[in-house]
Write an enzyme that holds these catalytic residues in place. Sequence first.
Site, PDB file in Angstrom:
ATOM      1  N   ASP A 255     -31.486  -7.319   4.357  1.00  0.00           N
ATOM      2  CA  ASP A 255     -30.841  -6.216   3.638  1.00  0.00           C
ATOM      3  C   ASP A 255     -31.924  -5.336   3.028  1.00  0.00           C
ATOM      4  O   ASP A 255     -32.696  -5.781   2.171  1.00  0.00           O
ATOM      5  CB  ASP A 255     -29.923  -6.760   2.543  1.00  0.00           C
ATOM      6  CG  ASP A 255     -29.229  -5.644   1.778  1.00  0.00           C
ATOM      7  OD1 ASP A 255     -28.469  -4.888   2.404  1.00  0.00           O
ATOM      8  OD2 ASP A 255     -29.488  -5.508   0.565  1.00  0.00           O
TER       9      ASP A 255
ATOM     10  N   GLU B 108     -28.982  -3.768   9.184  1.00  0.00           N
ATOM     11  CA  GLU B 108     -27.890  -2.797   9.203  1.00  0.00           C
ATOM     12  C   GLU B 108     -28.361  -1.493   9.822  1.00  0.00           C
ATOM     13  O   GLU B 108     -29.490  -1.060   9.590  1.00  0.00           O
ATOM     14  CB  GLU B 108     -27.409  -2.547   7.770  1.00  0.00           C
ATOM     15  CG  GLU B 108     -26.128  -1.741   7.696  1.00  0.00           C
ATOM     16  CD  GLU B 108     -25.627  -1.580   6.272  1.00  0.00           C
ATOM     17  OE1 GLU B 108     -24.584  -0.926   6.088  1.00  0.00           O
ATOM     18  OE2 GLU B 108     -26.275  -2.097   5.341  1.00  0.00           O
TER      19      GLU B 108
ATOM     20  N   ASP C 240     -27.628  -8.103  -3.069  1.00  0.00           N
ATOM     21  CA  ASP C 240     -28.463  -7.987  -1.866  1.00  0.00           C
ATOM     22  C   ASP C 240     -28.478  -9.273  -1.039  1.00  0.00           C
ATOM     23  O   ASP C 240     -28.451  -9.226   0.193  1.00  0.00           O
ATOM     24  CB  ASP C 240     -29.888  -7.594  -2.266  1.00  0.00           C
ATOM     25  CG  ASP C 240     -29.943  -6.253  -2.984  1.00  0.00           C
ATOM     26  OD1 ASP C 240     -29.055  -5.431  -2.720  1.00  0.00           O
ATOM     27  OD2 ASP C 240     -30.851  -6.045  -3.795  1.00  0.00           O
TER      28      ASP C 240
END
Length: 373
Positions: free
Chosen positions: A189, A273, A355
């Site tokens: 992340d 991501e 996170d």
Amino acid sequence: MIKKFKPINKAYKFRIYPNQEQQELIDKTIGCSRFIYNEFLAKSKDNQYKSYSKNSKELTQLKKEYTWLKEVDSIALQQSLKDLDKAFKNFFSGKYKFPKFKSKRKTRLSYRTQKFIRPSGSTNIEIEENKIKLPKLSWVRFAKSKEVTGKINNVTVSKSRAGKYYMSVNVSQVLETTIKNNQGELGLDLGIKDFLTTSDGEHISNPRHLSKYQDKLAKLQRKLAKKKKFSNNWYKLKQKIAKVHSKIKNVRKDFLHKLSTRLTKEKQLLVIEDLNIKGMLKNSKLAKHISDCSWNKFTTMLEYKSKWYDCIVHKVNRFFASSQTCNICGIKNPKVKDLSVREWTCECGTTHNRDTNASLNLLKQGKLDLGLR
């Protein structure tokens, strides 16, 4: 331990220290390469696009008209024509827009030369200890921070806006890697407070490279604003500002390279991501911090290094609510969308770090996308 040998193309970048005469020749070659690119782009606009082979024949005639073109490396001029040819092919395929003219002030100051073997058996590019032989330049000293292994294909010589000279040596080599047997999977992340949070609980703090030099930059830019534009003192301050930016760029790149190499070497699967960075930069409050992180550069490094070290890098859809979803029960909490919420407790009773929870969800979703358990 099973070893694997993989043929790859790799680039080694070093700072070079040309003498005054060599500096002038490098500057001249960069200028001539840009001139050739722009000259043949203008001809293509006036008439119609011509292939590289036709332009190459015209270049021979052009050298008779502009005799100063003979003073520089002829291979570098040919490479400019190849770059133009590639730009047109990309345009015709629909990948990019119509080629633009190269600006002296805005485009990268560089030229590329290729290695070839002469009939006598000698080569035009050679490396001996901390010196490299380049066409027209002869031997140039460079900061040899590592050994150059493999077969040299080409060398790109560049000049930074801070006035420093560099070379990038492109080589073909066989990389020795170790075959990984389920050595680990990580969800990654990306963030601003912590540059990276992994699904195994590691928090890598954000170095904030730009912030460290912000005061120094602001002071120099205030001085610059008081100088007469294009005066000698104005150019001196521009040079100082460029040196600070060069320092920021180098320390940032060093951090990203070390981290991306470690992750791709150690792990078998990395899930990140697919961030809409262009859209995120529209947030005026966070744009500077997002740019300083260089997430796009980092993910690019992960992707090409993953091919070297047999690591899978998978991007999860950007609309997946990784931060808002509980990784235990799957309940979605819309309040977590607010970036100020760093910790939250789910209905199931689990307390989450924002996170860490996102990285665990990314890993889980990535494995589902890939059909893994």
